[in-house]
Design a protein around this motif. Sequence first.
Motif, mmCIF file in Angstrom:
data_model
loop_
_atom_site.group_PDB
_atom_site.id
_atom_site.type_symbol
_atom_site.label_atom_id
_atom_site.label_comp_id
_atom_site.label_asym_id
_atom_site.label_seq_id
_atom_site.Cartn_x
_atom_site.Cartn_y
_atom_site.Cartn_z
ATOM 1 N N HIS A 179 2.298 26.150 -33.056
ATOM 2 C CA HIS A 179 1.809 26.979 -31.931
ATOM 3 C C HIS A 179 2.728 26.528 -30.621
ATOM 4 N N PHE A 180 3.586 27.266 -30.366
ATOM 5 C CA PHE A 180 4.808 26.904 -29.236
ATOM 6 C C PHE A 180 3.865 26.953 -28.066
ATOM 7 N N PRO A 181 4.038 25.896 -27.223
ATOM 8 C CA PRO A 181 4.928 25.004 -27.392
ATOM 9 C C PRO A 181 4.198 23.281 -27.858
ATOM 10 N N GLY A 182 3.040 23.593 -28.402
ATOM 11 C CA GLY A 182 2.396 22.500 -29.159
ATOM 12 C C GLY A 182 0.940 22.335 -29.113
ATOM 13 N N HIS A 183 0.352 22.333 -29.939
ATOM 14 C CA HIS A 183 -1.274 22.422 -29.961
ATOM 15 C C HIS A 183 -2.022 21.005 -30.431
ATOM 16 N N GLY A 184 -1.055 20.089 -30.686
ATOM 17 C CA GLY A 184 -1.244 18.962 -31.523
ATOM 18 C C GLY A 184 -2.060 17.844 -30.455
ATOM 19 N N ALA A 215 13.635 23.728 -34.985
ATOM 20 C CA ALA A 215 13.250 24.901 -35.789
ATOM 21 C C ALA A 215 14.439 26.068 -35.546
ATOM 22 N N VAL A 216 14.333 26.253 -34.051
ATOM 23 C CA VAL A 216 15.070 27.284 -33.539
ATOM 24 C C VAL A 216 16.671 26.997 -33.962
ATOM 25 N N GLU A 217 17.080 25.815 -33.794
ATOM 26 C CA GLU A 217 18.499 25.452 -34.104
ATOM 27 C C GLU A 217 18.852 25.545 -35.625
ATOM 28 N N ASN A 218 17.668 25.308 -36.454
ATOM 29 C CA ASN A 218 17.835 25.761 -37.944
ATOM 30 C C ASN A 218 17.340 26.941 -38.380
ATOM 31 N N GLY A 219 17.559 28.072 -37.476
ATOM 32 C CA GLY A 219 17.161 29.441 -37.833
ATOM 33 C C GLY A 219 16.111 30.126 -38.222
ATOM 34 N N VAL A 220 14.710 29.691 -37.774
ATOM 35 C CA VAL A 220 13.533 29.958 -37.927
ATOM 36 C C VAL A 220 13.528 31.380 -37.093
ATOM 37 N N ASP A 221 13.149 32.532 -37.798
ATOM 38 C CA ASP A 221 13.178 33.903 -37.322
ATOM 39 C C ASP A 221 11.858 34.471 -36.415
ATOM 40 N N ALA A 222 10.779 33.616 -36.437
ATOM 41 C CA ALA A 222 9.687 33.916 -35.418
ATOM 42 C C ALA A 222 8.933 32.398 -34.995
ATOM 43 N N ILE A 223 8.432 32.744 -33.732
ATOM 44 C CA ILE A 223 7.715 31.551 -33.214
ATOM 45 C C ILE A 223 6.489 32.124 -32.421
ATOM 46 N N MET A 224 5.194 31.663 -32.838
ATOM 47 C CA MET A 224 3.854 31.986 -32.337
ATOM 48 C C MET A 224 3.628 31.112 -31.170
ATOM 49 N N THR A 225 3.244 31.803 -30.141
ATOM 50 C CA THR A 225 2.721 31.065 -28.902
ATOM 51 C C THR A 225 1.271 30.495 -29.019
ATOM 52 N N ALA A 226 1.147 29.358 -28.105
ATOM 53 C CA ALA A 226 -0.301 28.919 -27.867
ATOM 54 C C ALA A 226 -1.018 29.187 -26.634
ATOM 55 N N HIS A 227 -2.372 29.446 -26.968
ATOM 56 C CA HIS A 227 -3.189 29.645 -25.762
ATOM 57 C C HIS A 227 -3.303 28.472 -24.876
ATOM 58 N N ILE A 228 -2.444 27.723 -24.632
ATOM 59 C CA ILE A 228 -2.795 26.354 -23.919
ATOM 60 C C ILE A 228 -2.150 26.073 -22.439
ATOM 61 N N LEU A 229 -2.762 25.611 -21.531
ATOM 62 C CA LEU A 229 -2.062 25.153 -20.431
ATOM 63 C C LEU A 229 -1.317 24.116 -20.363
#
Length: 526
Positions: A179-184, A215-229
């Motif tokens: 979940h971009f940019p990171g929910h870890g 992932a972007v550099e290696n051709g991922v075709d979708a990114i899901m966003t995170a609801h995080i501040l």
Amino acid sequence: MKKIEEMTLEEKIGQMLMIGFPSAFYDDHIRELVTSYKIGNVILFSRNVQDARQVMDLCTDIQKEAIENTGIPAFISIDQEGGMVTRIYRGATYFPGNMAIGATKDPENAYKVGEIAGRELRTIGININFAPVMDVNNNPLNPVIGVRSYGENPEDVANFGINYIKGLQKEGVIATAKHFPGHGDTTVDSHLDLPKVNHGKDRLYEVELYPFKKAVENGVDAIMTAHILFPALEDSKVPATLSYNILTRILREEFKFDGLVITDCMEMNAIAKYFGTQKAASMAIKAGADIVLVSHTKELQIKAFENIKEAVERGDISVERIDESVRRILKMKEKYGLFDRPYPEKDKFDTTVGIEKHRKIAKAISLKSITVVKDEKKLIPLKTKNVLAISPETVPVSFVDDALMDRLSFARQFTSTFGGVEETISVNPNNREISVILEKAKDKEVVVVGTYNANLNEGQVKLVNALLQVNKNVIVVALRNPYDLQKFENVPTYVCAYEYTPLSVESVIGVLTGKYPAEGKLPVTI
């Protein structure tokens, strides 16, 4: 292929929404949204799934209606992550989840899982998988990511994730890094409230953002966003999903990502409570999202549609901004062959979906993941049948978990396979339950306890520590988060299975009984 110049504003907005509905068949809810609002994309959940064959029929109906009403095939998406988040488990191959795959220390396993998952999903008619999770799980108290992550090392997470992406996309299914940019590194579940990650910019780029950039550099075709501040990246009141800085400046301009930006569900409390689902729909588009996900409520799906339309009509969102996303969506539908072959491949079903060859690969990967962290008294392999096996049954611990098929009990499965006495406990056993178990444990040669996020369930911690007082030969099997050991460091034998699924239970029993060696290595620090 439909040209953007031929589309009405309503049709364009319909392409920018993705909705869920309640049934295992094409019902009135989805019919109204596709017919009256030209909605162009659908997400499936467990509630829509009986088995793989039924999903294939459902996807056929969805595509037929979408093409008839909008002239454009639909994106049909699902969260088929593997492990604890598996929406289709009957009739399709059941795969280990990310942390289990991470524990094999071989990224080739992630590629194999992606490839087979892609092949089966595309055959069934699903063309977007909301996987892989590319969050770096470096917080033991994370209530929602945990074992859905490949581990705590950003490079490993990137490496495993990229392999999964390549396998999945090769088979014609769009991968979604989330979940971009990171929910870890959160202790709050964004389904319930709005989490905040307070790290500075340098640290975020080194850890949280790193796997997504790769992932972007290696051709991922979708990114899901995170609801995080992320106060270091954006005003402290605006979560990533609604942030122009994060979605446009960082993801689009800096990382040069030109795939689909899809929001996480806008009905989650992190958004609904603070911004309102419908209002946030147009805010996300202004920030740079292409597809807004509204997973459950018909009224909110219609209001989101209307809110976006009104924002365009009053000039708050430009038609150019809408066209930019719609072009991207149409281009991706074309790239994945949806205009030529939108429908499930029914003739391939019997030779592709859930077949023995695929199940064998899943089982081999699961076996390689089982990790013996310590075995000070050499209790493995078990040499006696005088064993007490204890565990809770599977229960969902977060909103993304699936209520897995039948209630699974590690203890029950263990005794029916190996022998011994079984005791099923609640996830947070009380003092009465604990004293009954202690009585039974006294005269046993070995006690095997399956724990399930004991680091978040105090009753399990109490139980294990009490057992160590009455029996020195205790084996703890962590059936989900590997961090449980922090709560009972004196346990002589500690094993990690990383998930509580039929596959992992079978694998861990095979290791305990000496049928298989334990080959896994911890992907996180305990």
